[in-house]
Write a protein that holds these residues in place. Structure first.
Motif, mmCIF file in Angstrom:
data_model
loop_
_atom_site.group_PDB
_atom_site.id
_atom_site.type_symbol
_atom_site.label_atom_id
_atom_site.label_comp_id
_atom_site.label_asym_id
_atom_site.label_seq_id
_atom_site.Cartn_x
_atom_site.Cartn_y
_atom_site.Cartn_z
ATOM 1 N N PHE A 68 12.025 -2.453 1.749
ATOM 2 C CA PHE A 68 10.101 -3.051 1.094
ATOM 3 C C PHE A 68 9.520 -1.509 1.081
ATOM 4 O O PHE A 68 9.580 -0.255 1.458
ATOM 5 C CB PHE A 68 10.052 -3.258 2.710
ATOM 6 C CG PHE A 68 8.488 -3.706 3.073
ATOM 7 C CD1 PHE A 68 8.010 -4.854 2.558
ATOM 8 C CD2 PHE A 68 7.046 -2.426 2.432
ATOM 9 C CE1 PHE A 68 6.605 -5.166 2.250
ATOM 10 C CE2 PHE A 68 5.959 -3.023 2.825
ATOM 11 C CZ PHE A 68 6.107 -3.907 2.805
ATOM 12 N N ASP A 70 5.395 -1.001 -0.858
ATOM 13 C CA ASP A 70 3.811 -1.014 -1.488
ATOM 14 C C ASP A 70 3.319 0.182 -1.722
ATOM 15 O O ASP A 70 4.105 1.184 -2.024
ATOM 16 C CB ASP A 70 3.446 -1.566 -0.292
ATOM 17 C CG ASP A 70 3.526 -0.795 0.783
ATOM 18 O OD1 ASP A 70 3.383 0.373 1.204
ATOM 19 O OD2 ASP A 70 2.588 -1.633 1.651
ATOM 20 N N TYR A 77 -0.053 -5.672 0.777
ATOM 21 C CA TYR A 77 0.947 -7.053 0.585
ATOM 22 C C TYR A 77 1.146 -7.974 1.969
ATOM 23 O O TYR A 77 1.507 -8.878 1.507
ATOM 24 C CB TYR A 77 1.403 -5.758 1.879
ATOM 25 C CG TYR A 77 1.335 -5.387 3.286
ATOM 26 C CD1 TYR A 77 1.542 -6.127 4.335
ATOM 27 C CD2 TYR A 77 0.371 -4.074 3.319
ATOM 28 C CE1 TYR A 77 1.242 -5.637 5.882
ATOM 29 C CE2 TYR A 77 -0.262 -4.317 4.858
ATOM 30 C CZ TYR A 77 0.441 -4.746 6.245
ATOM 31 O OH TYR A 77 -1.078 -4.852 6.688
ATOM 32 N N ASP A 80 0.949 -11.019 -1.099
ATOM 33 C CA ASP A 80 2.250 -10.184 -2.046
ATOM 34 C C ASP A 80 2.098 -9.651 -2.773
ATOM 35 O O ASP A 80 3.042 -8.648 -3.927
ATOM 36 C CB ASP A 80 2.704 -11.549 -2.915
ATOM 37 C CG ASP A 80 2.932 -12.946 -2.252
ATOM 38 O OD1 ASP A 80 3.854 -13.059 -1.287
ATOM 39 O OD2 ASP A 80 2.740 -13.855 -2.509
ATOM 40 N N TYR A 82 3.376 -6.417 -2.743
ATOM 41 C CA TYR A 82 4.693 -5.119 -2.476
ATOM 42 C C TYR A 82 6.065 -5.721 -3.103
ATOM 43 O O TYR A 82 5.936 -6.221 -3.475
ATOM 44 C CB TYR A 82 5.152 -5.838 -0.555
ATOM 45 C CG TYR A 82 5.597 -6.897 -0.506
ATOM 46 C CD1 TYR A 82 6.576 -7.215 -0.649
ATOM 47 C CD2 TYR A 82 4.452 -8.307 -0.389
ATOM 48 C CE1 TYR A 82 7.621 -8.769 -0.459
ATOM 49 C CE2 TYR A 82 5.017 -9.600 -0.075
ATOM 50 C CZ TYR A 82 6.768 -9.556 0.218
ATOM 51 O OH TYR A 82 6.861 -11.058 0.256
ATOM 52 N N LEU A 83 7.348 -4.536 -2.505
ATOM 53 C CA LEU A 83 7.514 -5.069 -3.290
ATOM 54 C C LEU A 83 9.169 -4.959 -2.475
ATOM 55 O O LEU A 83 9.366 -3.561 -1.557
ATOM 56 C CB LEU A 83 8.344 -3.735 -4.877
ATOM 57 C CG LEU A 83 9.655 -3.851 -4.982
ATOM 58 C CD1 LEU A 83 10.418 -4.929 -5.597
ATOM 59 C CD2 LEU A 83 9.779 -2.581 -5.869
ATOM 60 N N GLN A 84 10.102 -5.470 -2.505
ATOM 61 C CA GLN A 84 11.378 -6.273 -1.633
ATOM 62 C C GLN A 84 12.456 -6.660 -1.950
ATOM 63 O O GLN A 84 12.456 -7.635 -2.951
ATOM 64 C CB GLN A 84 10.888 -6.771 -0.216
ATOM 65 C CG GLN A 84 12.111 -7.123 0.868
ATOM 66 C CD GLN A 84 11.867 -7.733 1.835
ATOM 67 O OE1 GLN A 84 10.896 -7.985 2.392
ATOM 68 N NE2 GLN A 84 12.594 -8.678 2.527
ATOM 69 N N ARG A 102 14.786 -9.551 -5.902
ATOM 70 C CA ARG A 102 13.102 -8.715 -6.306
ATOM 71 C C ARG A 102 12.330 -10.415 -5.096
ATOM 72 O O ARG A 102 12.403 -11.792 -5.490
ATOM 73 C CB ARG A 102 12.969 -8.653 -7.190
ATOM 74 C CG ARG A 102 11.652 -8.299 -7.362
ATOM 75 C CD ARG A 102 10.501 -8.085 -8.193
ATOM 76 N NE ARG A 102 9.814 -7.318 -8.230
ATOM 77 C CZ ARG A 102 9.098 -6.836 -8.676
ATOM 78 N NH1 ARG A 102 9.693 -5.764 -9.676
ATOM 79 N NH2 ARG A 102 8.111 -6.280 -8.662
ATOM 80 N N GLU A 103 11.593 -9.494 -4.183
ATOM 81 C CA GLU A 103 10.538 -10.731 -3.545
ATOM 82 C C GLU A 103 9.372 -9.789 -3.840
ATOM 83 O O GLU A 103 9.306 -8.164 -4.015
ATOM 84 C CB GLU A 103 10.746 -10.649 -2.235
ATOM 85 C CG GLU A 103 11.525 -11.649 -1.649
ATOM 86 C CD GLU A 103 11.687 -11.906 -0.301
ATOM 87 O OE1 GLU A 103 11.095 -11.849 0.271
ATOM 88 O OE2 GLU A 103 12.981 -11.632 -0.420
ATOM 89 N N GLY A 104 8.340 -10.477 -3.552
ATOM 90 C CA GLY A 104 6.092 -9.259 -3.927
ATOM 91 C C GLY A 104 6.102 -9.149 -5.942
ATOM 92 O O GLY A 104 7.186 -9.253 -6.545
ATOM 93 N N LYS A 105 5.180 -8.603 -5.899
ATOM 94 C CA LYS A 105 4.382 -8.765 -7.327
ATOM 95 C C LYS A 105 4.278 -7.399 -7.288
ATOM 96 O O LYS A 105 4.195 -7.875 -8.490
ATOM 97 C CB LYS A 105 2.976 -9.520 -7.238
ATOM 98 C CG LYS A 105 3.533 -11.161 -7.072
ATOM 99 C CD LYS A 105 2.489 -12.251 -7.115
ATOM 100 C CE LYS A 105 2.308 -13.563 -6.579
ATOM 101 N NZ LYS A 105 1.351 -14.306 -6.247
ATOM 102 N N TRP A 106 3.815 -6.722 -6.966
ATOM 103 C CA TRP A 106 3.479 -4.850 -6.804
ATOM 104 C C TRP A 106 4.722 -4.488 -7.876
ATOM 105 O O TRP A 106 5.894 -5.112 -7.477
ATOM 106 C CB TRP A 106 3.933 -4.238 -5.428
ATOM 107 C CG TRP A 106 3.267 -2.739 -5.245
ATOM 108 C CD1 TRP A 106 2.114 -2.555 -6.285
ATOM 109 C CD2 TRP A 106 3.650 -1.866 -5.500
ATOM 110 N NE1 TRP A 106 1.716 -1.213 -5.634
ATOM 111 C CE2 TRP A 106 3.247 -1.071 -5.648
ATOM 112 C CE3 TRP A 106 5.139 -1.535 -4.884
ATOM 113 C CZ2 TRP A 106 4.029 0.688 -5.503
ATOM 114 C CZ3 TRP A 106 5.752 0.032 -4.450
ATOM 115 C CH2 TRP A 106 4.743 0.674 -5.142
#
Length: 144
Positions: A68, A70, A77, A80, A82-84, A102-106
Motif C-alpha cells: 500500500f 499514498d 486514500y 481512492d 492510493y496505490l495498492q 493494481r487498485e486505487g487512483k493515486w
C-alpha cells in the motif's frame, strides 16, 4: 538475513549479532519488501525509483502480498487516492513469477521499479509474464 545473505530454516532459535550500523533484518521466504532510495526521509513527491527486494521460496511455494502506498500527508486514500499493488509470488524449481495487479487512483512520483533477487538466486524472474533480469528497471505503467 539480508546483509549476510544467510538462509535459516524455520522452527529454530538463532542468535544474531546486532551492531548499530547493521541491524539484523530477516525476510520470510515468499516476501517482497519495498525499499526507497531516499534515506533521510521519505518524500513521496521526490522519490523516482522504488526497489522491490524479492525473497522467493527456495523450492516451490506461493504467497499473496499487498503493498500500500499514498501521499503520506492527506486523507485522500479515503477517496481512492492510493496505490495498492497486489502481488502473487509463485516459485518452482525452474522460475519465479510475480503477478501484479493494481487498485486505487493515486499516481506516485516513482514510475520506475527495480526487482532485486538474492545474489545466489539462479532462477529466471517473470513479472506479469515478462522475463525481467534482477535489478533491471521496469516502468510501473507497463506492469499495471
Amino acid at each position: 538475513m539480508i546483509y549476510s545473505k544467510t538462509w535459516y530454516a524455520g522452527g529454530q532459535e538463532i542468535t544474531l549479532p546486532a551492531a548499530l550500523e547493521e541491524l539484523p533484518l530477516l525476510a520470510r521466504a515468499g516476501s517482497v519488501i519495498p525499499m526507497s532510495n531516499r534515506i533521510a526521509h521519505v518524500d513521496a513527491d521526490k522519490e523516482t525509483l522504488r526497489k522491490f527486494l524479492v525473497f522467493p521460496h527456495k523450492g516451490t511455494g506461493q504467497r499473496h502480498i499487498s503493498i500500500f502506498d499514498d501521499d503520506g500527508l492527506t486523507t485522500g486514500y479515503l477517496n481512492d487516492l492510493y496505490l495498492q499493488l497486489n502481488i502473487i509470488l509463485s516459485s518452482d524449481l525452474s522460475r519465479i513469477d510475480l503477478t501484479i495487479s493494481r487498485e486505487g487512483k493515486w499516481k506516485p512520483a516513482y514510475e520506475d521499479i527495480a526487482f532485486v533477487l538474492p545474489e545466489s538466486e539462479q532462477r529466471d524472474l517473470y513479472v506479469n509474464g515478462q522475463l525481467v533480469t534482477s535489478s533491471k528497471v521496469v516502468r510501473l505503467s507497463e506492469l499495471v
